[in-house]
Design an enzyme around this catalytic site. Sequence first.
Site, PDB file in Angstrom:
ATOM      1  N   ASP A 105       0.867  -1.189   0.000  1.00 42.68           N
ATOM      2  CA  ASP A 105       0.000   0.000   0.000  1.00 42.68           C
ATOM      3  C   ASP A 105       0.898   1.231   0.000  1.00 42.68           C
ATOM      4  O   ASP A 105       2.013   1.203  -0.554  1.00 42.68           O
ATOM      5  CB  ASP A 105      -0.986  -0.063   1.171  1.00 42.68           C
ATOM      6  CG  ASP A 105      -2.271   0.716   0.907  1.00 42.68           C
ATOM      7  OD1 ASP A 105      -2.248   1.955   1.059  1.00 42.68           O
ATOM      8  OD2 ASP A 105      -3.288   0.112   0.527  1.00 42.68           O
ATOM      9  N   ASP A 106       0.455   2.297   0.605  1.00 38.33           N
ATOM     10  CA  ASP A 106       1.170   3.575   0.547  1.00 38.33           C
ATOM     11  C   ASP A 106       2.549   3.472   1.226  1.00 38.33           C
ATOM     12  O   ASP A 106       2.817   2.519   1.956  1.00 38.33           O
ATOM     13  CB  ASP A 106       0.315   4.642   1.246  1.00 38.33           C
ATOM     14  CG  ASP A 106       0.574   6.035   0.706  1.00 38.33           C
ATOM     15  OD1 ASP A 106       1.587   6.239   0.018  1.00 38.33           O
ATOM     16  OD2 ASP A 106      -0.246   6.933   0.992  1.00 38.33           O
ATOM     17  N   LYS A 181      -3.573  -0.701  -7.088  1.00 41.25           N
ATOM     18  CA  LYS A 181      -4.593   0.058  -6.355  1.00 41.25           C
ATOM     19  C   LYS A 181      -4.301   1.527  -6.613  1.00 41.25           C
ATOM     20  O   LYS A 181      -3.215   2.007  -6.284  1.00 41.25           O
ATOM     21  CB  LYS A 181      -4.500  -0.265  -4.858  1.00 41.25           C
ATOM     22  CG  LYS A 181      -5.325   0.665  -3.957  1.00 41.25           C
ATOM     23  CD  LYS A 181      -5.259   0.209  -2.492  1.00 41.25           C
ATOM     24  CE  LYS A 181      -5.889   1.217  -1.549  1.00 41.25           C
ATOM     25  NZ  LYS A 181      -5.846   0.767  -0.136  1.00 41.25           N
ATOM     26  N   ASP A 183      -5.336   5.129  -5.654  1.00 43.42           N
ATOM     27  CA  ASP A 183      -6.059   5.939  -4.674  1.00 43.42           C
ATOM     28  C   ASP A 183      -6.433   7.291  -5.295  1.00 43.42           C
ATOM     29  O   ASP A 183      -6.051   7.584  -6.441  1.00 43.42           O
ATOM     30  CB  ASP A 183      -5.161   6.113  -3.442  1.00 43.42           C
ATOM     31  CG  ASP A 183      -5.961   6.189  -2.152  1.00 43.42           C
ATOM     32  OD1 ASP A 183      -7.154   6.551  -2.215  1.00 43.42           O
ATOM     33  OD2 ASP A 183      -5.399   5.915  -1.086  1.00 43.42           O
ATOM     34  N   SER A 215     -10.308   3.941  -6.501  1.00 41.12           N
ATOM     35  CA  SER A 215     -10.982   4.616  -5.383  1.00 41.12           C
ATOM     36  C   SER A 215     -11.907   5.714  -5.912  1.00 41.12           C
ATOM     37  O   SER A 215     -12.356   6.571  -5.161  1.00 41.12           O
ATOM     38  CB  SER A 215      -9.952   5.196  -4.414  1.00 41.12           C
ATOM     39  OG  SER A 215      -9.165   4.170  -3.893  1.00 41.12           O
ATOM     40  N   ARG A 240     -13.478   1.109  -4.280  1.00 46.37           N
ATOM     41  CA  ARG A 240     -13.891   1.458  -2.926  1.00 46.37           C
ATOM     42  C   ARG A 240     -15.100   2.387  -2.993  1.00 46.37           C
ATOM     43  O   ARG A 240     -15.097   3.353  -3.737  1.00 46.37           O
ATOM     44  CB  ARG A 240     -12.730   2.145  -2.208  1.00 46.37           C
ATOM     45  CG  ARG A 240     -11.566   1.204  -1.833  1.00 46.37           C
ATOM     46  CD  ARG A 240     -11.861   0.449  -0.552  1.00 46.37           C
ATOM     47  NE  ARG A 240     -12.235   1.384   0.487  1.00 46.37           N
ATOM     48  CZ  ARG A 240     -11.359   2.134   1.159  1.00 46.37           C
ATOM     49  NH1 ARG A 240     -10.078   1.999   0.954  1.00 46.37           N
ATOM     50  NH2 ARG A 240     -11.786   2.992   2.070  1.00 46.37           N
ATOM     51  N   ASP A 244     -12.436   4.210   4.940  1.00 43.67           N
ATOM     52  CA  ASP A 244     -11.378   3.250   5.290  1.00 43.67           C
ATOM     53  C   ASP A 244     -11.799   2.442   6.512  1.00 43.67           C
ATOM     54  O   ASP A 244     -12.338   2.999   7.480  1.00 43.67           O
ATOM     55  CB  ASP A 244     -10.101   3.993   5.703  1.00 43.67           C
ATOM     56  CG  ASP A 244      -9.389   4.605   4.514  1.00 43.67           C
ATOM     57  OD1 ASP A 244      -9.908   4.523   3.381  1.00 43.67           O
ATOM     58  OD2 ASP A 244      -8.308   5.171   4.736  1.00 43.67           O
TER      59      ASP A 244
HETATM   60  C1  GLA Z   1      -6.456   6.081   1.713  1.00 41.85           C
HETATM   61  C2  GLA Z   1      -6.986   4.726   1.322  1.00 41.85           C
HETATM   62  C3  GLA Z   1      -6.435   3.653   2.257  1.00 41.85           C
HETATM   63  C4  GLA Z   1      -4.915   3.664   2.208  1.00 41.85           C
HETATM   64  C5  GLA Z   1      -4.395   5.051   2.538  1.00 41.85           C
HETATM   65  C6  GLA Z   1      -2.907   5.169   2.306  1.00 41.85           C
HETATM   66  O1  GLA Z   1      -6.923   6.500   2.950  1.00 41.85           O
HETATM   67  O2  GLA Z   1      -8.382   4.694   1.341  1.00 41.85           O
HETATM   68  O3  GLA Z   1      -6.927   2.389   1.900  1.00 41.85           O
HETATM   69  O4  GLA Z   1      -4.501   3.267   0.936  1.00 41.85           O
HETATM   70  O5  GLA Z   1      -5.031   6.057   1.740  1.00 41.85           O
HETATM   71  O6  GLA Z   1      -2.413   6.425   2.556  1.00 41.85           O
END
Ligand code: GLA
Length: 440
Positions: A105-106, A181, A183, A215, A240, A244
Amino acid sequence: MHKLVYFFLLSVCAYEIHYNSNLAENIMLALVWIILLSSTLCKCLDNGLAKTPPMGWLSWERFRCNTDCVNDPDNCISEQLFQTMTDIVVADGYASVGYEYINIDDCWLEKHRSHDGKLVADRKRFPNGIKALSDYIHSRGLKFGIYEDYGNYTCAGYPGIIGYEEKDALQFADWNVDYVKLDGCYALPYDMDHGYSTFGRLLNSTGKSMVYSCSWPVYQIYAGIQPNYSAIQTHCNLWRNYDDIQDSWASVENIIDYYGNNQDLIAPNAGPGHWNDPDMLIIGNFGLSYEQAKTQFAIWSILAAPLLMSVDLRTIRPQFKHILQNRKIIAVDQDPLGIQGRRIYKHKGIEIWSRPIGPLYQNFYSYAIAFVNRRTDGTPSDISVTLKELGLINFSGYRVEDLYENVDYGVLYPNTKIKVKVNPSGVVMLKGEVQYPVDL
Ligand code: GLA
């Protein structure tokens, strides 16, 4: 089919039409030509992936943006963390029940691109680079996912893809990425209809198939825009819709309510290749009891949700691992018909959720049914209902079994009353498999 093959067939057709003098044959050829042309011009994703909801492991909910590998080397976002999770997914039986993606992820990036505009993974935390990690994951028989953001920055402030879309799509293909993914922080929600679809096309045109997780709707909903779900489902494999997930039962309940309250809008958009994503599984972390963890897994499977575990697999307790590896509930989630289930009853803290699944007999589906007790009055609640009241009306009946307790109720009929006892914040999950008439 690869675009080059289409172009080759188009040319053959055009050549035949040009030199063939038979009118009927030419009309047929022209029809074939038009069908082939429309296929090459399709502006949709069509990557043939995620025919059932993706399953795997994703770092965010549990490991967040921990970049402190000096003080917390075992938990920081680093190649070591992903390699370790890869090894456990394979060694501890997760891969054999269907979990296949290991997704970053991030917080994997350097704060700046290279001088020639390329994305660069953090040099200290990913010393061997992303391709080496991707190779590692593939060498263990798993697939590799990465995170980026459609805007100027990722949500945690790392470089986003805007202005570099083509370069980044090619980079992901070069790294042999299987899942992206994307975002939506630091981006304009009105631009997303164009931006997300364009990036999906760019991913596709690299020639490397990548699952595309968007997203797009959630940021539009936050901005008061009604998402165009029919466009979203043609461009993304999953998306999404809502907040979160956090490490608490309140967060899981909040998400369950969102998907129940908005099901008429949301549920019809799911199907093979395109799924609603209520966010990660937090089973095995700090916030859910055993009962609550069972409820999350049951409802996620009714929702045909991606099953992305975000948990420390090194320390997960056996009872939670057992939930995550429940093959019968995974089979509900992965049902090939891909019909998202719905909340069919909600009264005084009791909910019933139902999902049509295979096998089918004529027009009669089989069903997965989850009875959820949202009460907090400390004692199990009895729920009593006939199969008919649940919509199970096939005269030949249904073989009913409990998917957590391994209880087989045998064949029950539409007028049979079943009674289940559901623990507070817990679930009883049944499957009713449609029966054929005996003389068939
Ligand atoms: C958003 C996304 C999360 C995650 C964070 C990472 O909030 O919805 O799922 O990926 O960013 O910073």
